[in-house]
Design an enzyme around this catalytic site. Structure first.
Site, PDB file in Angstrom:
ATOM      1  N   GLU A  17     -14.767  55.333   2.176  1.00 16.75           N
ATOM      2  CA  GLU A  17     -16.102  55.364   2.776  1.00 16.75           C
ATOM      3  C   GLU A  17     -16.121  56.115   4.100  1.00 16.75           C
ATOM      4  OE1 GLU A  17     -19.515  52.097   3.979  1.00 16.75           O
ATOM      5  OE2 GLU A  17     -18.298  51.817   2.185  1.00 16.75           O
ATOM      6  N   ASP A 128     -16.208  50.275   0.754  1.00 13.03           N
ATOM      7  CA  ASP A 128     -16.243  48.885   1.207  1.00 13.03           C
ATOM      8  C   ASP A 128     -16.677  47.970   0.070  1.00 13.03           C
ATOM      9  OD1 ASP A 128     -15.486  49.777   3.664  1.00 13.03           O
ATOM     10  OD2 ASP A 128     -17.456  49.567   4.610  1.00 13.03           O
ATOM     11  N   ASP A 130     -18.607  45.531  -0.716  1.00 13.91           N
ATOM     12  CA  ASP A 130     -19.837  44.744  -0.689  1.00 13.91           C
ATOM     13  C   ASP A 130     -20.882  45.514  -1.488  1.00 13.91           C
ATOM     14  OD1 ASP A 130     -20.392  46.867   0.958  1.00 13.91           O
ATOM     15  OD2 ASP A 130     -20.695  45.691   2.769  1.00 13.91           O
ATOM     16  N   TYR A 346     -11.938  42.809   6.869  1.00 12.85           N
ATOM     17  CA  TYR A 346     -13.266  43.410   6.754  1.00 12.85           C
ATOM     18  C   TYR A 346     -14.308  42.537   7.449  1.00 12.85           C
ATOM     19  CZ  TYR A 346     -17.157  45.884   4.561  1.00 12.85           C
ATOM     20  OH  TYR A 346     -18.296  46.620   4.336  1.00 12.85           O
ATOM     21  N   CYS A 810     -97.614  64.369  -7.947  1.00 15.74           N
ATOM     22  CA  CYS A 810     -96.285  64.636  -7.369  1.00 15.74           C
ATOM     23  C   CYS A 810     -95.991  66.119  -7.498  1.00 15.74           C
ATOM     24  CB  CYS A 810     -95.223  63.823  -8.097  1.00 15.74           C
ATOM     25  SG  CYS A 810     -93.527  64.251  -7.628  1.00 15.74           S
ATOM     26  N   CYS A 813     -92.710  66.446 -10.074  1.00 12.13           N
ATOM     27  CA  CYS A 813     -92.763  66.215 -11.512  1.00 12.13           C
ATOM     28  C   CYS A 813     -94.189  66.196 -12.064  1.00 12.13           C
ATOM     29  CB  CYS A 813     -92.051  64.915 -11.864  1.00 12.13           C
ATOM     30  SG  CYS A 813     -92.858  63.453 -11.203  1.00 12.13           S
ATOM     31  N   CYS A 840     -87.259  60.309  -9.185  1.00 11.49           N
ATOM     32  CA  CYS A 840     -88.060  61.204  -8.342  1.00 11.49           C
ATOM     33  C   CYS A 840     -88.500  60.416  -7.119  1.00 11.49           C
ATOM     34  CB  CYS A 840     -89.279  61.731  -9.100  1.00 11.49           C
ATOM     35  SG  CYS A 840     -90.286  62.870  -8.104  1.00 11.49           S
TER      36      CYS A 840
END
Length: 922
Positions: A17, A128, A130, A346, A810, A813, A840
């Protein structure tokens, strides 16, 4: 053990490591005469040399090549398009693709491994022992097997860099543990996704909004979130709150002493203390009136003080903090150096029990020559001294490494620092203590009665110190009291009523914090010190000279914000469950994919809830910090909610933002490379992105926005609250953009507000609006047909009566309009015409219809030419103009429908508004 490579000598690539471990193991294994000597050559990386020697493994001759990595060989990251902070909505990081890759700074190590692996038949991993080491081992395996898929892969398990451990490990090779590596993969991915999402969320939301005094450059500070880091901060903040909220309370107690020729005894009131002064005074006066003390009990018994359990990582960090005021980070750094030099085992282990195969006596024998504790080691090994005791275990065993213990004698090395000397001494003395007999004492407890009140005193005599002789860090005070007999009476020398006050719980020390983390399952023995260090590095907490932690205002504000939300993201429970799941992966009771899915779903839900309730974070930060006037590079204040994917650049997200002038827009996070932006109506007072997705827009998820409009700036028949979509499908929002101000603007060639439009630019804008799902609004006198007032009035004179009420047709429309009455504060009682047709929204005030001014909502006119002199602007009180035939006067309708003059109020010129007046500011 199966061989490889045919009948010739096997060549094995060994990988450690760290470079120091590769060198140490190579030196140990190459000591035998048949090794051919240790030969050193350079690898691609100048820090990771290659050691060559010969060795026999179970009578097989192996040509060994030994090199190393430097910790993790690979990194886990998001794919490139998600790595930039503004590249996506942070919530996307819970599903964004991730990849493991070798970073550039380790590419030379990768090349060395590939080149060596091609020439070998075996790969022996010396990482290591672990879970983290196992994960690194599989990173090495991935690189090497890509170069040589026929490798025979082995794992060496060892706990100390000493001859007997290394030789045993290489003669008992095993296969690497995939489950251990999977558990680390789970942790890495969970931490990456959760940490990145919350860190981006917090930082983008808060950093520019407040003046942070926690760093010299608060514009570059990162408000990080870590699944372990934040619960660790939670412990610090919670104790700080308990300390600060403590209210001192006065109490009273009665104390008694008695002097004799044998010494002085101090008797403590067995009630302890009372908080009621009157009651305490009455009892005290009773004792004073009848002060004769009668001995009611005399107890003598043997007491034992047991030595500590064998040393685990957490205990090493806690004791180094208490005894030497060493931080956990420094403790692990020094312990790692002692391990790599072969002096201790360790240092990352959860185990506090020695196995039966450990040669405990040999470890003691190696310490007999030490000038300070050597004589104690000799006594331990002397059967007649009776000092030896097999150590009792603490009940923890990680099945990977033994407890921390000395592995090589040293009277002190020349290059050691004071911390190296201290830590080595602690490890040796702790080991010698745990194989020693407990201390023995004789304790006497005497109880007396005064006027019905009970008091007691204790004395202790140390009979045998035993382990205390070597473990100088602990004491067991002995105090002698006079001899008393049952029924004996005497008059106290002093009898007093004393007052005191309750004290707050102390702030957490580093040892206390480690205990909290260990008990709650936050982090591992190998990572706890890193989480504590991050609190200090991120300015979330500080540590005083007494090794006690206090939160900074930033740390306290963040925890308070999440606490106010009702989410216990700063509590340890969520992380503790994750750690438990990761352990289940390592032992095979849960699958990697199952744990990943469960944890990420849970944390994604927390993230979404936290973002919805982000106002709580703002409120908490505002308690401690002043608001900032800073804005980001694009001049907008970030609100922090993504609306949709940008339709222009197709890479970044569109985010809801607020300009310094108070107006809202939705802009691309890819700014300044992408300048796509959607301007929202100027009448918006509040805007919040919701979790609702528009069901009409099909270009991708478009989150709807909850708008709140200013009542006086919109027509009366519009609601002030509107859940809208900016994807182009929302007619109501389009109409309000048309009425109240400009809409879509693209800085990549589209004219800005207040600029004239040519025919070509306007056409381009229409095209871009369609492609991005936004809209474009223009204002010009030609937007309406040029009519004389008479002709316009004539259109309305054609109307008939509708349901007993006068009506007009209108203009959009042709349907007959209804006559209605406004009920707003500004226009209450005023009548207007509106179209009843669905979809509308035409309306006109009754009096405006006679005056010739209309507002037609429902269609957005994109004319081929604009007259900049008559364009309305985006903002409050601005409307849309209509020119009459004479051209001498212009009538406008404001956003509320009020007729207003079309002349410049500064100079009176009808050809422009005041905002474009040449005389403005004179």
């Amino acid at each position: 053990m199966a061989g490889g490579g045919g009948g010739g000598r096997i060549r094995a690539l060994n990988v450690a490591e760290k470079p120091s471990v590769a060198k140490a193991v190579s030196q140990i294994l190459s000591k035998n005469p048949s090794s051919g000597g240790l030969r050193v050559r350079e690898g691609r990386s100048r820090y990771n040399k290659i050691f060559d020697f010969n060795y026999a493994i179970q009578n097989q001759h192996i040509q060994m090549s030994f090199t190393s990595v430097t910790g993790h060989l690979m990194e886990l990251e998001f794919e490139d398009r998600y790595r930039k902070w503004h590249s996506c909505d942070p919530v996307d990081l819970y599903q964004a693709p991730v990849k493991k890759f070798v970073p550039q700074d380790k590419s030379e190590i990768q090349k060395t491994l590939e080149e060596e692996a091609r020439m070998c038949q075996w790969l022996i991993l010396w990482l290591d022992c672990d879970r983290e080491g196992e994960n690194i081992a599989f990173e090495v395996v991935e690189v090497c097997t890509r170069a040589n898929r026929h490798l025979n892969i082995w794992r060496a398990r060892f706990s100390a860099l000493i001859d007997r451990e290394i030789h045993y490990a290489v003669q008992h090779l095993i296969r690497p543990n995939q489950l251990f590596a999977d558990a680390v993969d789970v942790r890495q991915e969970i931490d990456l996704r959760i940490g990145a999402s919350f860190t981006r969320f917090q930082t983008m939301l808060l950093r520019d909004a407040f003046v942070l005094d926690c760093a010299s450059d608060d514009q570059n500070v990162i408000l990080s979130y870590g699944p372990c880091q934040f619960p660790t901060l939670g412990f610090v903040v919670e104790r700080f709150w308990e300390n600060q909220s403590h209210e001192p309370e006065e109490f009273w107690s009665i104390n008694c002493t008695h002097n004799s020729a044998e010494g002085t005894a101090t008797f403590n009131w067995m009630r302890g203390h009372l908080f009621d002064y009157t009651s305490a005074t009455i009892i005290y006066e009773m004792c004073v009136e009848d002060p004769t003390a009668t001995v009611t009990s005399v107890r003598q018994q043997e007491k034992l003080k047991y030595p500590p359990h064998p040393l685990s990582t957490i205990e090493l960090e806690k004791r180094a903090s208490r005894y030497f005021r060493m931080s956990s980070e420094q403790t692990m750094k020094v312990a790692e150096e002692l391990y790599q030099a072969g002096f201790i085992s360790y240092p990352r282990t959860e185990t506090d029990s020695f196995s039966e195969r450990t040669d405990l006596h040999t470890i003691v024998q190696e310490q007999q020559e030490h000038p300070t504790w050597g004589s104690y080691a000799q006594r331990l090994l002397d059967p007649e001294a009776g000092l030896w005791r097999n150590p009792s275990g603490g009940g923890h065993d990680d099945k990977a490494h033994p407890p921390i213990h000395p592995t090589k004698f040293s009277a002190g090395e020349a290059r050691w620092s004071q911390d190296h000397h201290r830590l080595y001494e602690l490890v040796v003395r702790h080991y010698l203590a745990c194989v020693s007999q407990p201390a023995i004492g004789a304790e006497t407890t005497v109880e007396i009665d005064i006027a019905g009140e009970q008091f007691s005193a204790s004395g202790r005599v140390i009979i045998a110190r035993n382990y205390l002789d070597v473990y100088r860090f602990e004491t067991w005070g002995g105090s002698v009291i006079p001899t008393y007999n049952y029924g004996q009476q005497f008059t106290p020398t002093t009898l007093t009523l004393d007052s005191g006050v309750t004290r707050p719980p102390p702030l957490l020390s580093e040892a206390d914090l480690l205990s909290c983390m260990d008990k709650a399952g936050i982090g591992t023995d190998a990572t706890m010190h890193d989480h504590i260090k991050k609190l200090l590095d991120r300015f979330y907490a500080t540590k005083d000279s007494n090794m006690r932690f206090s939160p900074t205002t930033l740390g306290e504000a963040l925890v308070m914000g999440y606490d106010d939300m009702g989410y216990e993201l700063w509590k340890p429970y969520l992380r503790a469950m994750m750690e438990s799941d990761m352990k289940a992966v390592s032992i095979g009771t849960k699958r990697k994919a199952e744990v990943l899915e469960t944890c990420l779903q849970q944390m994604k839900a927390c993230f979404v809830d936290a973002r919805v309730n982000k106002a709580k974070l703002f409120e908490a930060m505002a308690v401690f910090f002043e608001r900032s006037n800073r804005s980001d590079a694009s001049g907008q204040h970030a609100i922090g909610d993504v609306v949709c994917k940008c339709g222009l650049c197709q890479e970044s997200d569109m985010m809801l933002r607020k300009k310094p002038d108070g107006n809202f827009m939705v802009g691309c996070l890819g700014y300044p490379q992408c300048r796509n932006v959607v301007w929202l109506p100027g009448s918006v007072s509040e805007a919040t992105v919701t979790t609702n997705i528009c069901s009409t827009c099909t270009s991708g998820p478009v989150y709807m926005i909850q708008f709140k409009f200013r009542r006086l700036e919109i027509p009366p028949n519009y609601n002030v609250d509107h859940l809208g979509c900016i994807g182009g499908c929302d007619d109501i929002l389009k109409q309000l953009v048309e009425i109240c101000g400009t809409g879509f603007r693209n800085n990549s060639g589209v004219p800005g507000r207040g600029q004239g439009h040519t025919s070509s630019s306007n056409t381009a804008q229409q095209s871009n609006s369609r492609s991005t799902g936004a809209w474009q609004t223009t204002h010009s006198s030609s937007s309406y047909p040029s009519e004389t007032p008479r002709g316009h009035n004539a259109r309305y004179q054609e109307a008939s009566v509708q349901n007993g009420e006068p009506s007009i047709p209108c203009t959009s429309c042709g349907a007959p309009c209804n006559l209605r009455t406004a009920n707003t504060q500004a226009n209450r009682g005023r009548k207007f015409y509106s179209c009843p047709a669905q979809g509308c929204n035409f309306f006109v005030w009754e009096d405006a219809a006679n005056g010739g001014a209309t507002v037609a909502r429902g269609s957005i006119n994109r004319s081929s030419a604009s007259n900049p002199s008559t364009r309305g602007g985006r903002g409050r009180g601005r409307g849309r103009g209509r020119s009459n035939t004479s051209g001498n006067d212009v009538t406008f309708v404001s956003a509320t429908g009020e007729p207003i003059s079309g002349r410049c109020f500064i100079c009176g010129d009808p050809s422009h508004f005041a905002n474009a007046c040449p005389s403005r500011g004179r």
